[in-house]
Design a protein around this motif. Structure first.
Motif, PDB file in Angstrom:
ATOM      1  N   LEU A  36      47.089  38.258  33.013  1.00  0.00           N
ATOM      2  CA  LEU A  36      45.834  38.180  33.770  1.00  0.00           C
ATOM      3  C   LEU A  36      45.655  36.786  34.359  1.00  0.00           C
ATOM      4  CD1 LEU A  36      43.375  40.146  31.450  1.00  0.00           C
ATOM      5  CD2 LEU A  36      44.698  41.000  33.376  1.00  0.00           C
TER       6      LEU A  36
ATOM      7  N   VAL B  43      42.954  36.876  38.033  1.00  0.00           N
ATOM      8  CA  VAL B  43      42.006  37.990  38.189  1.00  0.00           C
ATOM      9  C   VAL B  43      40.571  37.538  38.440  1.00  0.00           C
ATOM     10  CG1 VAL B  43      43.373  39.658  36.900  1.00  0.00           C
ATOM     11  CG2 VAL B  43      41.724  38.222  35.687  1.00  0.00           C
TER      12      VAL B  43
ATOM     13  N   LEU C 133      43.215  44.350  43.049  1.00  0.00           N
ATOM     14  CA  LEU C 133      44.441  44.330  42.257  1.00  0.00           C
ATOM     15  C   LEU C 133      45.098  45.699  42.294  1.00  0.00           C
ATOM     16  CD1 LEU C 133      46.366  43.186  39.980  1.00  0.00           C
ATOM     17  CD2 LEU C 133      44.673  44.058  38.342  1.00  0.00           C
TER      18      LEU C 133
ATOM     19  N   ALA D   7      41.578  43.497  32.976  1.00  0.00           N
ATOM     20  CA  ALA D   7      41.256  42.812  34.232  1.00  0.00           C
ATOM     21  C   ALA D   7      39.833  43.135  34.677  1.00  0.00           C
ATOM     22  CB  ALA D   7      42.254  43.213  35.325  1.00  0.00           C
TER      23      ALA D   7
END
Length: 393
Positions: free
Chosen positions: A241, A246, A252, A266
């Protein structure tokens, strides 16, 4: 262009002396069908009415033919998910005067004597679930929700129960200030059994705190039957991550999500993150859904089927991509991504097999991507894992 936008409630309005004078001197008016019912007795005999209805372009075309000011009647506060904002976006150079009334959420908090210091309001009226999902993942204490015909109190309560957000109770305000006004505070389970007036809004009150974790235990995830190790381990997951940034991105792609551990972690770290999770195995759809329910994480878009057979151009372009699986076609996958993703996109892979490491590094070199991170991590007795991050140049 000049617009006077006057907010009114769900009853006969009481205009100020200045507003009454303005109405008498104006010829062109606009609003919804319900608004005309309330304001018609106040309008001059020769008034012209422009109904606000779909398609909106017809409404805008009518406005653009008028060279004098237009008075628009709107519900509640036109600056709160309302028509003044629509006008500002459409005509940034227009002169817009707004006289607000109470918004429906304000009316509901006032009528229920609710302390609104911590109130955060979201709208699902003609909008996706994203803002509500984000508020729920953040576990906000008091959430106001503007509803519509499809995303109504029943379907909202169903969504909260489906994704494990059952630590909220719901206050529903129907036909506020109208003849059929009804306000009730009930449980989510009770809310899914009822029918509601078409005019409604809700408050979600957090009753108990949910357990918040910085890194979920691997054993807490529901996984593939008979394959308990088929999951990105927690220390690797958190490092991944970090490599995906993130907290800094908006979209994503999680390719080969399996249990969904990367997507769920995330989303918990960045509730506003749009996640599109791809997986070939159909059984993983149920696994991810169960894990979303268990950890209270709505709002992950699942795509089931072979990634190479998907029309990926229809999905929001990612700012970061995690490759959790590639079915032995890593080189093809990277080439496919190279044709679709934008410059600056981050790509992260956790490679165990030597072949995957070699293919990733060579493919990045051939495509002109930069390898910005290359980490080797060993956990307990598991095989070493190489975390590789590339950026498309």
């Amino acid at each position: 262009m000049t617009f006077y936008v006057i907010g009114i409630g769900n009853k006969a309005p009481k205009f100020t002396v200045i507003q009454q004078e303005l109405i008498r001197e104006t010829k062109y008016f606009s609003g919804g069908k319900r608004h005309l019912t309330w304001v018609k007795p106040f309008l001059p005999k020769d008034f012209k009415w422009i109904p606000i209805a779909s398609p909106m372009q017809s409404v805008f075309d009518a406005y653009e033919k008028i060279e004098v000011p237009v008075i628009i009647f709107a519900s509640g506060n036109p600056l709160f998910y309302g028509f003044s904002n629509t006008l500002k976006n459409k005509y940034p150079k227009a002169i817009i005067y707004t006289a607000p009334y109470f918004s429906s959420i304000q009316l509901l908090t006032n009528k229920t004597n609710t302390n609104s210091n911590e109130l955060v309001t979201v709208s699902v009226h003609g909008r996706p679930w994203k803002a509500l999902d984000s508020a729920l993942i953040k576990q906000l204490p008091l959430i106001g929700v503007l509803t519509d015909g499809l995303k109504n109190p029943k379907t909202i309560a169903e969504r909260l129960l489906r994704y494990g957000c059952d630590n909220y109770k719901i206050t529903i305000g129907e036909d506020l200030e109208g003849k059929n006004e009804l306000i009730q505070t009930i449980s989510l389970k009770e809310a899914v059994t009822k029918k509601y007036h078409t005019l409604n809004c809700i408050l979600l009150h957090k009753v108990t705190d949910s357990k918040q974790q910085f890194g979920i235990k691997d054993t807490d995830f529901i996984g593939l039957e008979g394959r308990p190790n088929m999951i990105t381990k927690m220390p690797i997951r958190l490092t991944t991550l970090h490599l995906l940034d993130v907290l800094q991105i908006k979209t994503l792609w999680d390719i080969g999500f399996c249990t969904g551990s990367i997507s769920i972690e995330a989303k918990l770290k960045n509730p506003d993150l749009e996640i599109i999770a791809f997986e070939k195995r159909e059984v993983c759809e149920t696994i991810l859904l169960k894990n979303q329910q268990q950890f209270g994480v709505p709002g992950i878009e699942m795509v089931i089927g072979d990634f190479f057979e998907q029309d990926i151009i229809k999905y929001t372009k990612p700012e970061a991509v995690f490759i959790g699986g590639h079915g032995g076609r890593l080189k093809e996958l990277l080439q496919l991504l190279d044709n679709q993703i934008a410059l600056g996109t981050r790509i992260v892979i956790n490679a165990v097999q030597e072949k995957s490491k070699t293919v990733f590094i060579e493919s990045c070199k051939n495509m002109g991507w930069s390898i910005t991170q290359d980490l080797n991590i060993s956990l307990d007795l598991h095989n070493p894992i190489r975390l590789l991050k590339a950026v498309k140049n």
